[in-house]
Motif scaffolding. Structure first.
Motif, short mmCIF file in Angstrom:
data_model
loop_
_atom_site.label_atom_id
_atom_site.label_comp_id
_atom_site.label_asym_id
_atom_site.label_seq_id
_atom_site.Cartn_x
_atom_site.Cartn_y
_atom_site.Cartn_z
N CYS A 96 1.01 -0.74 0.41
CA CYS A 96 0.07 -0.47 0.05
C CYS A 96 0.94 1.45 -0.21
CB CYS A 96 -0.71 0.12 1.52
SG CYS A 96 -1.78 -1.32 1.09
N GLN A 97 2.23 1.23 0.72
CA GLN A 97 3.00 1.86 0.79
C GLN A 97 3.49 2.65 0.41
OE1 GLN A 97 4.08 3.43 5.12
NE2 GLN A 97 2.39 2.09 5.97
N HIS A 100 0.45 5.17 -1.64
CA HIS A 100 -0.06 5.87 -1.24
C HIS A 100 1.64 6.12 0.22
CE1 HIS A 100 -3.72 4.84 -2.81
NE2 HIS A 100 -3.36 3.94 -2.66
N ALA A 109 -3.82 10.51 3.03
CA ALA A 109 -3.12 9.48 2.00
C ALA A 109 -3.12 10.52 0.72
CB ALA A 109 -3.77 9.01 2.44
N ILE A 111 -2.94 9.74 -3.34
CA ILE A 111 -3.25 9.02 -4.30
C ILE A 111 -1.19 9.30 -5.54
CG2 ILE A 111 -4.52 8.64 -6.36
CD1 ILE A 111 -6.27 7.85 -3.44
N LYS A 152 -12.65 10.90 -5.88
CA LYS A 152 -12.38 10.89 -4.22
C LYS A 152 -13.35 9.69 -4.44
CE LYS A 152 -10.14 12.79 -0.39
NZ LYS A 152 -10.68 12.44 0.33
N VAL A 155 -14.34 10.38 1.42
CA VAL A 155 -14.85 12.39 1.84
C VAL A 155 -15.66 12.65 3.16
CG1 VAL A 155 -15.09 14.32 1.29
CG2 VAL A 155 -15.32 12.85 -0.45
N PHE A 162 -9.36 14.47 10.43
CA PHE A 162 -8.84 13.18 10.40
C PHE A 162 -6.72 13.26 10.24
CE2 PHE A 162 -7.81 9.18 8.72
CZ PHE A 162 -8.46 8.55 9.28
N HIS A 164 -4.23 10.37 9.01
CA HIS A 164 -4.09 8.61 8.84
C HIS A 164 -3.02 8.93 9.64
CE1 HIS A 164 -6.18 8.57 5.51
NE2 HIS A 164 -6.25 7.65 5.82
N CYS A 174 -4.69 -0.69 7.90
CA CYS A 174 -5.79 0.02 6.70
C CYS A 174 -7.47 -0.70 6.47
CB CYS A 174 -5.74 -0.09 5.41
SG CYS A 174 -3.53 0.45 5.08
C1 HEC Z 1 -9.05 5.16 11.68
C2 HEC Z 1 -9.43 5.11 10.52
C3 HEC Z 1 -8.28 4.77 9.10
C4 HEC Z 1 -7.60 4.17 8.77
C5 HEC Z 1 -6.85 2.52 9.86
C6 HEC Z 1 -6.92 4.44 7.28
N1 HEC Z 1 -7.96 5.47 7.04
FE1 HEC Z 1 -7.97 5.70 5.31
N2 HEC Z 1 -9.11 7.12 5.04
C7 HEC Z 1 -10.00 7.62 6.59
C8 HEC Z 1 -11.07 8.15 6.18
C9 HEC Z 1 -12.02 8.89 7.35
C10 HEC Z 1 -10.81 9.14 4.68
C11 HEC Z 1 -10.99 10.34 4.78
C12 HEC Z 1 -9.74 11.80 4.78
C13 HEC Z 1 -10.76 13.09 4.40
O1 HEC Z 1 -11.34 13.03 3.67
O2 HEC Z 1 -10.48 14.72 5.05
C14 HEC Z 1 -9.64 8.70 4.17
C15 HEC Z 1 -8.93 8.63 3.06
C16 HEC Z 1 -8.00 8.26 2.10
C17 HEC Z 1 -7.27 8.06 0.71
C18 HEC Z 1 -7.63 9.32 0.08
C19 HEC Z 1 -6.68 9.94 0.22
C20 HEC Z 1 -6.86 10.97 1.86
O3 HEC Z 1 -6.84 10.71 2.66
O4 HEC Z 1 -8.28 11.69 2.04
C21 HEC Z 1 -6.08 7.38 0.63
C22 HEC Z 1 -5.26 6.29 -0.37
C23 HEC Z 1 -6.37 5.52 1.87
N3 HEC Z 1 -6.87 6.18 2.64
C24 HEC Z 1 -5.34 4.84 1.68
C25 HEC Z 1 -5.32 4.38 3.52
C26 HEC Z 1 -4.07 3.98 4.09
C27 HEC Z 1 -3.09 2.93 2.30
C28 HEC Z 1 -4.36 2.89 5.00
C29 HEC Z 1 -2.88 1.97 5.70
C30 HEC Z 1 -1.92 2.60 5.76
C31 HEC Z 1 -5.22 4.10 5.28
N4 HEC Z 1 -6.01 4.79 4.69
C32 HEC Z 1 -5.96 3.82 6.65
C33 HEC Z 1 -9.52 6.81 7.17
C34 HEC Z 1 -9.03 5.63 7.75
#
Ligand code: HEC
Ligand code: HEC
Ligand code: HEC
Ligand code: HEC
Ligand code: HEC
Length: 216
Positions: A96-97, A100, A109, A111, A152, A155, A162, A164, A174
Motif C-alpha cells: 500500500c505504502q 500511498h 494519504a 494518491i 475521491k 470524503v 482526520f 492518517h 488500513c
Molecule cells: C481510522 C480509519 C482509517 C485508517 C486506519 C486508514 N484510513 Fe484511509 N481514510 C480514512 C478516512 C476517514 C479518509 C477520508 C479523509 C478525508 O476526506 O479527509 C481516508 C482517506 C484515504 C485516502 C484518500 C486520500 C485522503 O487522504 O483523503 C487514501 C488513499 C487512504 N485513505 C488510504 C489508506 C491506507 C493506505 C491506509 C493504511 C496504511 C489507511 N488509509 C488507513 C480512514 C482511515
C-alpha cells in the motif's frame, strides 16, 4: 382513537425489527464470503461492520435515503482509468505504502502521481486488450503531462479533522476502516465513517474522545 395509535406504534416496531434483522443477515452473508487475500486467513472485515450501533442502520446509508451519496457506505464512483487493486496488490504484491507513500507521515494519504505509475508502465503494457486500453489511457495522461482526475471515494466534511499518520502509527490497519481493498476491482466505501463509528473505536482503544480532537 387509542386503538389506532397502538396499531401505528406496533407497525413501526415491526418494520424497525425487520430492518435490523434484515441487515444483520445481509452483513453475516457478506462476512461469510471469506477472503482470498493471502495475508488474512479470514475476512478481517470492517470494524464492527462499519456501524456505530445497532440503530445506526447501515441500510439508511446503503440505500442513500439520507445525506449525500458521496458520504454513504457503498459509494463506488466510476474512475477515469479502471485501475484495479486486485491486480496490483493481491496479484503483484505491491505494498500500500509504495503508492500511498505518505500515509504514515502525514494526515493525508497521497494518491500516486502519474510518474509513479509510469515507473512500471513505461515497460508494462498489459496482456489482454482490455488492460492495454486502460494502460494506454494512463500513457495519454502521462504524455500530456496532466494529472489523472481520480474521483475521491472517502470524503470527510470540512469541519472534521482526520489524521492518517496517528492511526497508522498506533497500528490501526488500513482494512479496519477501508475494508479489503486488495479484493476490490473498484474502490468502494465500506464504512459509514459517521461520528459514532469513530467514537466507538476510540472508546474501545482508549484514545481521545474530546470534541476538539476531531473538530476544528
Ligand atoms: C481510522 C480509519 C482509517 C485508517 C486506519 C486508514 N484510513 Fe484511509 N481514510 C480514512 C478516512 C476517514 C479518509 C477520508 C479523509 C478525508 O476526506 O479527509 C481516508 C482517506 C484515504 C485516502 C484518500 C486520500 C485522503 O487522504 O483523503 C487514501 C488513499 C487512504 N485513505 C488510504 C489508506 C491506507 C493506505 C491506509 C493504511 C496504511 C489507511 N488509509 C488507513 C480512514 C482511515
Ligand atoms: C499501484 C499503486 C497502488 C497500490 C499498491 C495501492 N493503491 Fe490504493 N489507490 C491507488 C490509486 C491510483 C487510487 C485512486 C483510484 C481509485 O480510487 O481506485 C487508489 C485509491 C485508494 C483508496 C480510495 C481513496 C479515496 O479516493 O478515498 C483507498 C482507501 C486505497 N487506495 C487504499 C489502499 C490500500 C489499503 C492499499 C494496500 C492494501 C492500496 N491502496 C494499495 C493506487 C494504489
Ligand atoms: C510496481 C509496478 C507497477 C506500478 C507502480 C503500477 N502498476 Fe499498473 N500494473 C502492473 C502490472 C504488473 C500489471 C498487470 C499487467 C499484465 O497482467 O500484463 C498492471 C496492470 C495495470 C492496468 C490494467 C488493468 C488492471 O488493473 O489489471 C492498469 C489500468 C494499470 N496497471 C494502471 C496503473 C496505474 C494508474 C498506476 C499508478 C497509480 C499503476 N498501474 C502503477 C504494475 C504496476
Ligand atoms: C478502528 C479504530 C479507529 C477508528 C475507526 C477511528 N480511530 Fe481515530 N484513533 C484510533 C487510535 C488507536 C488512535 C491513536 C491514539 C493515540 O495516538 O494515542 C486514534 C487517534 C486519532 C486522532 C489523533 C488523536 C490525538 O490525540 O491527536 C484523531 C484526530 C482521530 N483519531 C480522528 C478520528 C476520526 C475523525 C475518525 C472517524 C472518521 C477516527 N479517528 C476513527 C483508532 C480509531
Ligand atoms: C473521534 C472523532 C470525533 C469526536 C471525538 C467527536 N466527533 Fe463530532 N463528528 C465526527 C465526524 C467524523 C463527523 C461527521 C459525520 C458525518 O460524516 O456525517 C462528526 C459530526 C459532528 C456534528 C455534525 C452533525 C452530524 O452528526 O453530522 C456535530 C454537531 C458534532 N460532530 C459534534 C461533536 C461534539 C459536541 C463532540 C464532543 C462531545 C464531538 N463531535 C466529538 C467525529 C468526531
Amino acid at each position: 382513537m387509542t386503538k389506532i395509535i397502538k396499531y401505528f406504534i406496533f407497525t413501526i416496531c415491526l418494520v424497525l425489527t425487520f430492518l435490523v434483522v434484515f441487515q444483520r443477515i445481509q452483513l453475516r452473508a457478506e462476512n461469510k464470503q471469506g477472503s482470498n487475500y493471502p495475508l488474512s486467513g479470514k475476512r478481517a472485515g470492517v470494524w464492527n461492520d462499519g456501524q456505530a450501533a445497532l440503530w445506526d442502520l447501515n441500510i439508511l446509508d446503503h440505500y442513500r435515503l439520507f445525506g449525500s451519496p458521496e458520504r454513504a457506505r457503498g459509494y463506488k464512483p466510476e474512475q477515469p482509468i479502471n485501475f484495479s487493486h486486485v491486480t496490483h496488490v493481491q496479484e503483484k504484491g505491491i505494498e500500500c505504502q509504495f503508492c500511498h507513500w505518505n500515509v504514515a507521515k502525514s494526515p493525508y494519504a497521497a494518491i500516486p502521481e502519474v510518474q509513479t505509475c509510469m515507473g512500471c508502465h513505461s515497460i508494462i503494457a498489459g496482456t489482454s486488450e482490455e488492460q492495454k486500453k486502460e494502460i494506454n489511457k494512463l500513457k495519454d495522461y502521462s504524455s500530456k503531462g496532466e494529472p489523472i482526475p481520480w474521483e475521491k471515494v472517502h470524503v470527510m466534511p470540512d469541519y472534521v479533522r482526520f489524521n492518517h499518520k496517528r492511526h497508522v502509527k498506533a497500528g490501526v490497519a488500513c482494512q479496519s476502516c477501508h475494508g479489503q481493498i486488495p479484493e476490490m476491482e473498484t474502490v468502494e466505501r465500506v464504512s459509514s465513517m459517521k461520528m459514532g463509528w469513530c467514537i466507538d473505536c476510540h472508546r474501545e482503544q482508549a484514545s481521545s474522545i474530546d470534541c476538539y480532537v476531531c473538530h476544528k
